[in-house]
Design an enzyme around this catalytic site. Structure first.
Site, PDB file in Angstrom:
ATOM      1  N   ASP A   1     -22.359  25.327 -13.822  1.00 48.66           N
ATOM      2  CA  ASP A   1     -22.250  23.865 -13.732  1.00 48.66           C
ATOM      3  C   ASP A   1     -23.420  23.147 -14.405  1.00 48.66           C
ATOM      4  O   ASP A   1     -23.832  22.075 -13.969  1.00 48.66           O
ATOM      5  CB  ASP A   1     -22.140  23.409 -12.262  1.00 48.66           C
ATOM      6  CG  ASP A   1     -21.055  24.163 -11.529  1.00 48.66           C
ATOM      7  OD1 ASP A   1     -19.955  24.250 -12.076  1.00 48.66           O
ATOM      8  OD2 ASP A   1     -21.311  24.670 -10.423  1.00 48.66           O
TER       9      ASP A   1
ATOM     10  N   LYS B   1     -22.153  22.937 -19.711  1.00 49.68           N
ATOM     11  CA  LYS B   1     -21.851  23.628 -20.971  1.00 49.68           C
ATOM     12  C   LYS B   1     -20.714  22.967 -21.729  1.00 49.68           C
ATOM     13  O   LYS B   1     -20.699  22.953 -22.947  1.00 49.68           O
ATOM     14  CB  LYS B   1     -21.445  25.088 -20.684  1.00 49.68           C
ATOM     15  CG  LYS B   1     -22.556  25.951 -20.185  1.00 49.68           C
ATOM     16  CD  LYS B   1     -22.056  27.340 -19.835  1.00 49.68           C
ATOM     17  CE  LYS B   1     -21.166  27.387 -18.617  1.00 49.68           C
ATOM     18  NZ  LYS B   1     -21.783  27.013 -17.346  1.00 49.68           N
TER      19      LYS B   1
ATOM     20  N   ASN C   1     -12.138  30.321 -12.325  1.00 50.67           N
ATOM     21  CA  ASN C   1     -13.226  29.938 -11.411  1.00 50.67           C
ATOM     22  C   ASN C   1     -14.111  28.873 -12.062  1.00 50.67           C
ATOM     23  O   ASN C   1     -14.766  28.097 -11.381  1.00 50.67           O
ATOM     24  CB  ASN C   1     -14.076  31.162 -10.994  1.00 50.67           C
ATOM     25  CG  ASN C   1     -14.493  32.047 -12.155  1.00 50.67           C
ATOM     26  OD1 ASN C   1     -14.062  31.836 -13.284  1.00 50.67           O
ATOM     27  ND2 ASN C   1     -15.317  33.030 -11.889  1.00 50.67           N
TER      28      ASN C   1
ATOM     29  N   GLY D   1     -14.852  25.489 -14.448  1.00 49.02           N
ATOM     30  CA  GLY D   1     -14.130  24.233 -14.611  1.00 49.02           C
ATOM     31  C   GLY D   1     -15.046  23.159 -15.138  1.00 49.02           C
ATOM     32  O   GLY D   1     -16.203  23.085 -14.748  1.00 49.02           O
ATOM     33  N   HIS D   2     -14.553  22.391 -16.060  1.00 52.77           N
ATOM     34  CA  HIS D   2     -15.300  21.208 -16.427  1.00 52.77           C
ATOM     35  C   HIS D   2     -14.356  20.090 -16.836  1.00 52.77           C
ATOM     36  O   HIS D   2     -13.228  20.323 -17.234  1.00 52.77           O
ATOM     37  CB  HIS D   2     -16.363  21.483 -17.491  1.00 52.77           C
ATOM     38  CG  HIS D   2     -15.836  22.121 -18.712  1.00 52.77           C
ATOM     39  ND1 HIS D   2     -15.933  23.458 -18.954  1.00 52.77           N
ATOM     40  CD2 HIS D   2     -15.198  21.584 -19.763  1.00 52.77           C
ATOM     41  CE1 HIS D   2     -15.380  23.728 -20.103  1.00 52.77           C
ATOM     42  NE2 HIS D   2     -14.924  22.619 -20.621  1.00 52.77           N
ATOM     43  N   THR D   3     -14.870  18.904 -16.679  1.00 49.01           N
ATOM     44  CA  THR D   3     -14.058  17.727 -16.955  1.00 49.01           C
ATOM     45  C   THR D   3     -14.440  17.207 -18.332  1.00 49.01           C
ATOM     46  O   THR D   3     -15.616  17.089 -18.644  1.00 49.01           O
ATOM     47  CB  THR D   3     -14.371  16.651 -15.894  1.00 49.01           C
ATOM     48  OG1 THR D   3     -14.216  17.274 -14.621  1.00 49.01           O
ATOM     49  CG2 THR D   3     -13.439  15.472 -15.995  1.00 49.01           C
TER      50      THR D   3
ATOM     51  N   THR E   1     -14.572  31.350  -5.439  1.00 45.14           N
ATOM     52  CA  THR E   1     -13.717  30.190  -5.702  1.00 45.14           C
ATOM     53  C   THR E   1     -12.279  30.452  -5.244  1.00 45.14           C
ATOM     54  O   THR E   1     -11.438  29.562  -5.333  1.00 45.14           O
ATOM     55  CB  THR E   1     -13.708  29.859  -7.212  1.00 45.14           C
ATOM     56  OG1 THR E   1     -13.263  31.025  -7.906  1.00 45.14           O
ATOM     57  CG2 THR E   1     -15.090  29.464  -7.701  1.00 45.14           C
TER      58      THR E   1
ATOM     59  N   GLN F   1     -19.769  30.075 -16.115  1.00 39.56           N
ATOM     60  CA  GLN F   1     -20.756  30.267 -15.038  1.00 39.56           C
ATOM     61  C   GLN F   1     -22.188  30.232 -15.595  1.00 39.56           C
ATOM     62  O   GLN F   1     -22.422  29.650 -16.630  1.00 39.56           O
ATOM     63  CB  GLN F   1     -20.491  31.563 -14.257  1.00 39.56           C
ATOM     64  CG  GLN F   1     -19.260  31.519 -13.366  1.00 39.56           C
ATOM     65  CD  GLN F   1     -17.968  31.831 -14.075  1.00 39.56           C
ATOM     66  OE1 GLN F   1     -17.887  32.746 -14.861  1.00 39.56           O
ATOM     67  NE2 GLN F   1     -16.939  31.073 -13.801  1.00 39.56           N
TER      68      GLN F   1
ATOM     69  N   THR G   1     -13.215  23.713  -6.987  1.00 40.41           N
ATOM     70  CA  THR G   1     -12.918  23.795  -5.551  1.00 40.41           C
ATOM     71  C   THR G   1     -13.227  22.506  -4.804  1.00 40.41           C
ATOM     72  O   THR G   1     -12.856  22.378  -3.637  1.00 40.41           O
ATOM     73  CB  THR G   1     -13.759  24.925  -4.908  1.00 40.41           C
ATOM     74  OG1 THR G   1     -15.143  24.615  -5.131  1.00 40.41           O
ATOM     75  CG2 THR G   1     -13.439  26.274  -5.494  1.00 40.41           C
TER      76      THR G   1
ATOM     77  N   ARG H   1     -15.972  21.762  -3.618  1.00 38.49           N
ATOM     78  CA  ARG H   1     -17.029  21.997  -2.619  1.00 38.49           C
ATOM     79  C   ARG H   1     -18.326  21.291  -3.021  1.00 38.49           C
ATOM     80  O   ARG H   1     -18.662  21.244  -4.216  1.00 38.49           O
ATOM     81  CB  ARG H   1     -17.340  23.503  -2.522  1.00 38.49           C
ATOM     82  CG  ARG H   1     -16.229  24.313  -1.913  1.00 38.49           C
ATOM     83  CD  ARG H   1     -16.600  25.782  -1.842  1.00 38.49           C
ATOM     84  NE  ARG H   1     -16.658  26.415  -3.163  1.00 38.49           N
ATOM     85  CZ  ARG H   1     -17.011  27.666  -3.373  1.00 38.49           C
ATOM     86  NH1 ARG H   1     -17.357  28.436  -2.371  1.00 38.49           N
ATOM     87  NH2 ARG H   1     -17.023  28.172  -4.589  1.00 38.49           N
TER      88      ARG H   1
END
Ligand code: IMP
Length: 429
Positions: A13, A16, A38, A40-42, A128, A223, A300, A302
């Site tokens: 996170d 990248k 597992n 994820g990026h927006t 995840t 990751q 997730t 979280r």
């Protein structure tokens, strides 16, 4: 020649996605080399907002081949959902390729991930829940199903028979859960193969051919190095080789082809899931950073654990990856926080250490030794020129540079592409 690696340098996170997006303009191929959904990026651009978990962000550049490499484990339905979302929003997905050697994350992997986590109780890793660990276990145990297998009915049936019998035994006997329905799974698997047929390809040779032609290839990590199966905070890690060496192994790209290795560091630390994090902030500053930076998992939802910059973990990560260049993201999040702190040593078992400990017990017992630096009140958000940085922020960046031992060539001061300071042009020309 040449290939450039982009590697998360902490616990994931780090941002990248933005960096890959930034560099993809000058790339011919962007290839994801590890992990699965597992990650994820927006991405927000003129076509809309996209939550990408598997598709490399190079997909938004019409001239770029976006490749999911053989070391990635892919949940077909997650990939199909991502592709249809992209298509609905007008993104051309015809240049998305999935390696025929990439392993399929099967529904039983997702079930086993959940059941195994439950069984770990208080020692849960905080995965995840995407079936990543069980899918890599099957790869190593040589019972995995690969994307190429989905295109060969007879071969798929023969592979799946044995695996389904084995998984059903584990599910029913070890977990008291229902067995796998072979017919249902086989049919679904054939459907996935049909739907993804245009995208499944032998990508390794394609990448090598491209490198031989002089094309520019970006190797996109997932990751962060501290979650690397071998080098991270084991057992609180993911199940793949996150670090740059992983890219060589799984893609078959010789190390000498990689001319630049870019480490992406966040200006502070975050971590999702369990495991040691000596610089964790369990106080108002930590909560403030979490809220202002919206540190919640893309995959997730979280809340991420937040802490000060961990200089020992960062230097270790820079060393094992041999970063030639670094990117510092989210500097703007620290605007107005005074003082800011960097951890430069740990005290553990009556000793002071300046090196990241190799013993997990020692890491768990470590307490950080802080270096305090004055914060800055003038905003860095949106700044595009290094000369505009408040002197305290510039000093913070320089100190991190000293610690990691490699130049910070790009500083991100906001989520949008333009909100970046190019200190030195990184690459790709
Ligand atoms: P898994 O990869 O789902 O097996 O999870 C193993 C560990 O890696 C857990 O602590 C997860 O929270 C963490 N993890 C996996 N993917 C990411 C990511 O993309 N960002 C941050 N942490 C991750």
């Amino acid at each position: 020649m040449p290939a450039y690696g982009i590697v998360g340098a902490q616990w994931g996170d780090e941002g990248k996605g933005k960096v890959v997006d930034f560099l993809a303009d000058d790339a011919d191929i962007v290839v994801r080399y590890s992990g699965g959904s597992n990650a994820g990026h927006t991405v927000i651009n003129e076509k809309g907002e996209f939550a990408l978990h598997l598709v490399p962000s190079g997909i938004f550049r019409p001239h770029v081949d976006a490749v999911i490499g053989p070391g990635v484990v892919v949940e077909p339905e997650a990939l199909l959902d991502e592709l249809s979302d992209l298509q609905e929003k007008g993104v051309d997905t015809s240049r998305l390729f999935v390696s025929d050697h990439a392993h399929v994350v099967m529904p039983y992997h997702v079930t086993l991930d959940r059941l195994e986590e439950e069984a770990r109780g208080s020692k849960a890793i905080g995965t995840t829940g995407r079936g990543i660990g069980p899918a890599y276990v099957d790869k190593v145990a040589r019972v995995g199903i690969r994307f190429g297998d989905l295109l060969d009915e007879a071969y798929l049936a023969s592979r799946l028979e044995g695996v389904v019998a084995q998984k059903s035994r584990i599910l029913t006997k070890a977990f008291d859960a229902p067995p796998v329905d072979f017919d249902d799974l086989y049919e679904r698997a054939l459907r996935w193969g049909e739907a993804l047929r245009p995208h499944i390809a032998s990508v390794e040779q394609r990448i090598l051919d491209a490198l031989a032609r002089g094309a520019r290839v970006v190797l996109e990590g997932a990751q962060g190095a501290m979650l690397d199966l071998d080098h991270g905070t084991y057992p609180y890690v993911t199940s793949s080789s996150v670090s740059i060496g992983g890219a060589c192994t799984v893609l078959g790209v010789p190390p000498r082809e990689i001319v630049g290795i870019i480490g992406v560091f966040k200006a502070y630390s975050t971590r999702v899931g369990a495991g040691p994090m000596p610089t964790e902030l369990d106080d108002a500053v930590g909560r403030d950073i979490r809220e202002r930076a919206w540190e919640y998992g893309t995959t997730t939802g979280r809340p991420r654990r937040v802490g000060w910059f961990d200089g020992l973990a960062a230097r270790y990560s820079a060393t094992i990856n041999g970063f030639t260049s670094a990117v510092l993201t989210r500097l703007d999040v620290l605007d107005g926080i005074d003082p800011v702190k960097i951890c430069t040593a740990y005290d553990a078992d009556g000793e002071r250490t300046h090196r990241f400990p190799s013993s997990p017990g020692q890491l768990e017992r470590a307490t950080p030794v802080w270096e305090e630096m004055p914060g800055w009140s003038a905003p860095t958000a949106g700044i595009t020129n290094v000369k505009q940085l408040p002197p305290e922020a510039a000093a913070y960046v320089r100190r991190i540079e000293e610690i990691i031992g490699c130049p910070i060539d790009l500083i991100s001061t906001g989520p949008r592409r333009a909100e970046s300071i190019v200190v030195r042009p990184i690459i790709l020309r």
